[in-house]
Scaffold this motif. Sequence first.
Motif, PDB file in Angstrom:
ATOM      1  N   ILE A 157      -0.923  -1.065  -1.747  1.00 20.07           N
ATOM      2  CA  ILE A 157      -2.103  -1.914  -1.803  1.00 20.07           C
ATOM      3  C   ILE A 157      -1.736  -3.116  -2.646  1.00 20.07           C
ATOM      4  CG2 ILE A 157      -4.507  -2.086  -2.530  1.00 20.07           C
ATOM      5  CD1 ILE A 157      -4.717   0.949  -2.122  1.00 20.07           C
ATOM      6  N   LEU A 158      -2.023  -4.284  -2.104  1.00 17.26           N
ATOM      7  CA  LEU A 158      -1.528  -5.527  -2.699  1.00 17.26           C
ATOM      8  C   LEU A 158      -2.656  -6.539  -2.812  1.00 17.26           C
ATOM      9  CD1 LEU A 158       1.300  -6.830  -3.395  1.00 17.26           C
ATOM     10  CD2 LEU A 158       1.286  -7.698  -1.040  1.00 17.26           C
ATOM     11  N   ALA A 159      -2.686  -7.269  -3.914  1.00 16.11           N
ATOM     12  CA  ALA A 159      -3.664  -8.343  -4.050  1.00 16.11           C
ATOM     13  C   ALA A 159      -3.212  -9.563  -3.262  1.00 16.11           C
ATOM     14  CB  ALA A 159      -3.829  -8.715  -5.520  1.00 16.11           C
ATOM     15  N   ALA A 160      -4.151 -10.248  -2.649  1.00 12.83           N
ATOM     16  CA  ALA A 160      -3.837 -11.467  -1.902  1.00 12.83           C
ATOM     17  C   ALA A 160      -3.128 -12.460  -2.815  1.00 12.83           C
ATOM     18  CB  ALA A 160      -5.104 -12.074  -1.329  1.00 12.83           C
ATOM     19  N   GLY A 161      -2.134 -13.136  -2.243  1.00 17.09           N
ATOM     20  CA  GLY A 161      -1.371 -14.110  -3.005  1.00 17.09           C
ATOM     21  C   GLY A 161      -0.113 -13.556  -3.647  1.00 17.09           C
ATOM     22  N   ARG A 162       0.013 -12.236  -3.706  1.00 17.58           N
ATOM     23  CA  ARG A 162       1.195 -11.637  -4.314  1.00 17.58           C
ATOM     24  C   ARG A 162       2.349 -11.613  -3.314  1.00 17.58           C
ATOM     25  NH1 ARG A 162       0.102  -8.770  -9.071  1.00 17.58           N
ATOM     26  NH2 ARG A 162       2.364  -8.681  -9.244  1.00 17.58           N
ATOM     27  N   ARG A 163       3.529 -11.575  -3.856  1.00 17.81           N
ATOM     28  CA  ARG A 163       4.754 -11.476  -3.067  1.00 17.81           C
ATOM     29  C   ARG A 163       5.116 -10.002  -2.906  1.00 17.81           C
ATOM     30  NH1 ARG A 163       9.252 -14.888  -2.240  1.00 17.81           N
ATOM     31  NH2 ARG A 163      11.247 -13.804  -2.002  1.00 17.81           N
ATOM     32  N   MET A 164       5.583  -9.640  -1.727  1.00 22.47           N
ATOM     33  CA  MET A 164       5.911  -8.233  -1.468  1.00 22.47           C
ATOM     34  C   MET A 164       7.120  -8.144  -0.566  1.00 22.47           C
ATOM     35  SD  MET A 164       4.981  -5.033  -1.808  1.00 22.47           S
ATOM     36  CE  MET A 164       5.606  -3.506  -1.103  1.00 22.47           C
ATOM     37  N   THR A 165       8.031  -7.233  -0.872  1.00 20.33           N
ATOM     38  CA  THR A 165       9.179  -6.989  -0.004  1.00 20.33           C
ATOM     39  C   THR A 165       9.149  -5.555   0.478  1.00 20.33           C
ATOM     40  OG1 THR A 165      10.576  -8.661  -1.042  1.00 20.33           O
ATOM     41  CG2 THR A 165      11.690  -6.904   0.163  1.00 20.33           C
ATOM     42  N   LEU A 166       9.174  -5.400   1.789  1.00 17.92           N
ATOM     43  CA  LEU A 166       9.285  -4.080   2.404  1.00 17.92           C
ATOM     44  C   LEU A 166      10.754  -3.821   2.698  1.00 17.92           C
ATOM     45  CD1 LEU A 166       6.316  -4.225   4.947  1.00 17.92           C
ATOM     46  CD2 LEU A 166       6.279  -3.752   2.497  1.00 17.92           C
ATOM     47  N   ARG A 167      11.207  -2.634   2.326  1.00 13.61           N
ATOM     48  CA  ARG A 167      12.634  -2.335   2.467  1.00 13.61           C
ATOM     49  C   ARG A 167      12.893  -1.464   3.696  1.00 13.61           C
ATOM     50  NH1 ARG A 167      11.189  -1.580  -2.693  1.00 13.61           N
ATOM     51  NH2 ARG A 167      11.373   0.679  -2.643  1.00 13.61           N
ATOM     52  N   CYS A 168      14.044  -1.686   4.298  1.00  8.82           N
ATOM     53  CA  CYS A 168      14.460  -0.919   5.469  1.00  8.82           C
ATOM     54  C   CYS A 168      15.969  -0.721   5.408  1.00  8.82           C
ATOM     55  CB  CYS A 168      14.075  -1.645   6.751  1.00  8.82           C
ATOM     56  SG  CYS A 168      14.696  -0.849   8.243  1.00  8.82           S
ATOM     57  N   THR A 169      16.399   0.528   5.560  1.00 10.36           N
ATOM     58  CA  THR A 169      17.827   0.840   5.515  1.00 10.36           C
ATOM     59  C   THR A 169      18.156   1.827   6.627  1.00 10.36           C
ATOM     60  OG1 THR A 169      17.928   0.535   3.120  1.00 10.36           O
ATOM     61  CG2 THR A 169      19.689   1.819   4.136  1.00 10.36           C
ATOM     62  N   THR A 188      18.160   1.818  23.292  1.00 13.34           N
ATOM     63  CA  THR A 188      17.180   2.674  22.642  1.00 13.34           C
ATOM     64  C   THR A 188      17.018   2.277  21.188  1.00 13.34           C
ATOM     65  OG1 THR A 188      17.658   4.527  24.102  1.00 13.34           O
ATOM     66  CG2 THR A 188      16.649   5.050  21.984  1.00 13.34           C
ATOM     67  N   GLN A 189      15.761   2.150  20.765  1.00 10.80           N
ATOM     68  CA  GLN A 189      15.474   1.785  19.384  1.00 10.80           C
ATOM     69  C   GLN A 189      15.044   3.028  18.599  1.00 10.80           C
ATOM     70  OE1 GLN A 189      12.944  -1.645  18.868  1.00 10.80           O
ATOM     71  NE2 GLN A 189      14.016  -2.811  20.447  1.00 10.80           N
ATOM     72  N   TYR A 190      15.486   3.073  17.355  1.00  8.55           N
ATOM     73  CA  TYR A 190      15.150   4.167  16.449  1.00  8.55           C
ATOM     74  C   TYR A 190      14.257   3.599  15.358  1.00  8.55           C
ATOM     75  CZ  TYR A 190      18.879   6.505  18.918  1.00  8.55           C
ATOM     76  OH  TYR A 190      19.656   7.056  19.900  1.00  8.55           O
ATOM     77  N   PHE A 191      13.127   4.261  15.145  1.00 11.03           N
ATOM     78  CA  PHE A 191      12.110   3.723  14.263  1.00 11.03           C
ATOM     79  C   PHE A 191      12.100   4.422  12.912  1.00 11.03           C
ATOM     80  CE2 PHE A 191       9.494   0.846  16.814  1.00 11.03           C
ATOM     81  CZ  PHE A 191      10.033   1.071  18.068  1.00 11.03           C
ATOM     82  N   GLY A 192      11.796   3.635  11.884  1.00  8.93           N
ATOM     83  CA  GLY A 192      11.517   4.198  10.579  1.00  8.93           C
ATOM     84  C   GLY A 192      10.120   4.790  10.546  1.00  8.93           C
ATOM     85  N   PRO A 193       9.752   5.440   9.444  1.00  9.07           N
ATOM     86  CA  PRO A 193       8.470   6.138   9.356  1.00  9.07           C
ATOM     87  C   PRO A 193       7.278   5.211   9.150  1.00  9.07           C
ATOM     88  CG  PRO A 193       9.668   6.363   7.316  1.00  9.07           C
ATOM     89  CD  PRO A 193      10.589   5.690   8.266  1.00  9.07           C
ATOM     90  N   GLY A 194       7.524   3.946   8.853  1.00  8.45           N
ATOM     91  CA  GLY A 194       6.427   2.998   8.691  1.00  8.45           C
ATOM     92  C   GLY A 194       6.003   2.804   7.252  1.00  8.45           C
ATOM     93  N   THR A 195       5.440   1.622   6.987  1.00 10.24           N
ATOM     94  CA  THR A 195       4.835   1.291   5.698  1.00 10.24           C
ATOM     95  C   THR A 195       3.419   0.810   5.959  1.00 10.24           C
ATOM     96  OG1 THR A 195       6.908   0.667   4.604  1.00 10.24           O
ATOM     97  CG2 THR A 195       4.869  -0.282   3.728  1.00 10.24           C
ATOM     98  N   ARG A 196       2.459   1.478   5.336  1.00  5.97           N
ATOM     99  CA  ARG A 196       1.059   1.067   5.482  1.00  5.97           C
ATOM    100  C   ARG A 196       0.739   0.101   4.355  1.00  5.97           C
ATOM    101  NH1 ARG A 196      -3.223   2.863   8.299  1.00  5.97           N
ATOM    102  NH2 ARG A 196      -1.998   4.618   9.098  1.00  5.97           N
ATOM    103  N   LEU A 197       0.444  -1.151   4.708  1.00  2.04           N
ATOM    104  CA  LEU A 197       0.187  -2.196   3.718  1.00  2.04           C
ATOM    105  C   LEU A 197      -1.255  -2.655   3.810  1.00  2.04           C
ATOM    106  CD1 LEU A 197       1.421  -4.123   1.570  1.00  2.04           C
ATOM    107  CD2 LEU A 197       1.775  -5.758   3.437  1.00  2.04           C
ATOM    108  N   THR A 198      -1.928  -2.681   2.674  1.00  2.00           N
ATOM    109  CA  THR A 198      -3.287  -3.183   2.591  1.00  2.00           C
ATOM    110  C   THR A 198      -3.304  -4.356   1.635  1.00  2.00           C
ATOM    111  OG1 THR A 198      -4.189  -0.966   2.970  1.00  2.00           O
ATOM    112  CG2 THR A 198      -5.677  -2.618   2.046  1.00  2.00           C
ATOM    113  N   VAL A 199      -3.790  -5.500   2.127  1.00  2.00           N
ATOM    114  CA  VAL A 199      -3.888  -6.704   1.294  1.00  2.00           C
ATOM    115  C   VAL A 199      -5.359  -6.984   1.026  1.00  2.00           C
ATOM    116  CG1 VAL A 199      -3.292  -9.134   1.046  1.00  2.00           C
ATOM    117  CG2 VAL A 199      -1.792  -7.614   2.346  1.00  2.00           C
ATOM    118  N   LEU A 200      -5.710  -6.985  -0.238  1.00  2.00           N
ATOM    119  CA  LEU A 200      -7.128  -7.149  -0.606  1.00  2.00           C
ATOM    120  C   LEU A 200      -7.430  -8.570  -1.053  1.00  2.00           C
ATOM    121  CD1 LEU A 200      -7.568  -3.818  -2.569  1.00  2.00           C
ATOM    122  CD2 LEU A 200      -8.150  -4.276  -0.184  1.00  2.00           C
TER     123      LEU A 200
END
Lengths: 111, 113
Positions: free
Chosen positions: B12-24, B101-113
Amino acid sequence: KNEVEQSPQNLTAQEGEFITINCSYSVGISALHWLQQHPGGGIVSLFMLSSGKKKHGRLIATINIQEKHSSLHITASHPRDSAVYICAVPNYGGSQGNLIFGKGTKLSVKP
Amino acid sequence: IAGITQAPTSQILAAGRRMTLRCTQDMRHNAMYWYRQDLGLGLRLIHYSNTAGTTGKGEVPDGYSVSRANTDDFPLTLASAVPSQTSVYFCASSDSLGTDTQYFGPGTRLTVL
């Protein structure tokens, strides 16, 4: 740009029923993908096919390249088959560009 | 690591903040992708990478940036988050760009308030 339509949007079946989910696209392609999204959100690839038919367990995928149409069949459906099924095709037809995804068909199999 | 992983699982993130989602990924796949999934819209491509050192824009790139410094990692950055970026984000990889064929990660649920 390709357009993908899936039908039906939602499907409820009784355990044991034969299920068919349809996918149509607008631009000719070299391969089509079927994916499954579990209720928990995880996405797995089921099939990639470019012609004819593929079978994996109770799942069968068919494609008609000339009619730009594919179907996913589930035989002897089971509650654990409940999921969203998504088809995807190359965005610009052939094998060009990234995949574009249908909106999915939500399947619910009742015991 | 087995397959493709994402972090965080949710945020959960406040509007205006910077966020990095990671994927490996540990499959040595050349191509990697970032998608967002919104109710009623299906998966939409944000950015992709054909190979380490190259990236490209997808269908909905505005407000997002990516980098591909090496084969394994493909972070997605929101420079200044807005509420319309509330979504579930999936990272995926494939052997080559396009129809593999694409292999998917489990996902990141992001909420921006």
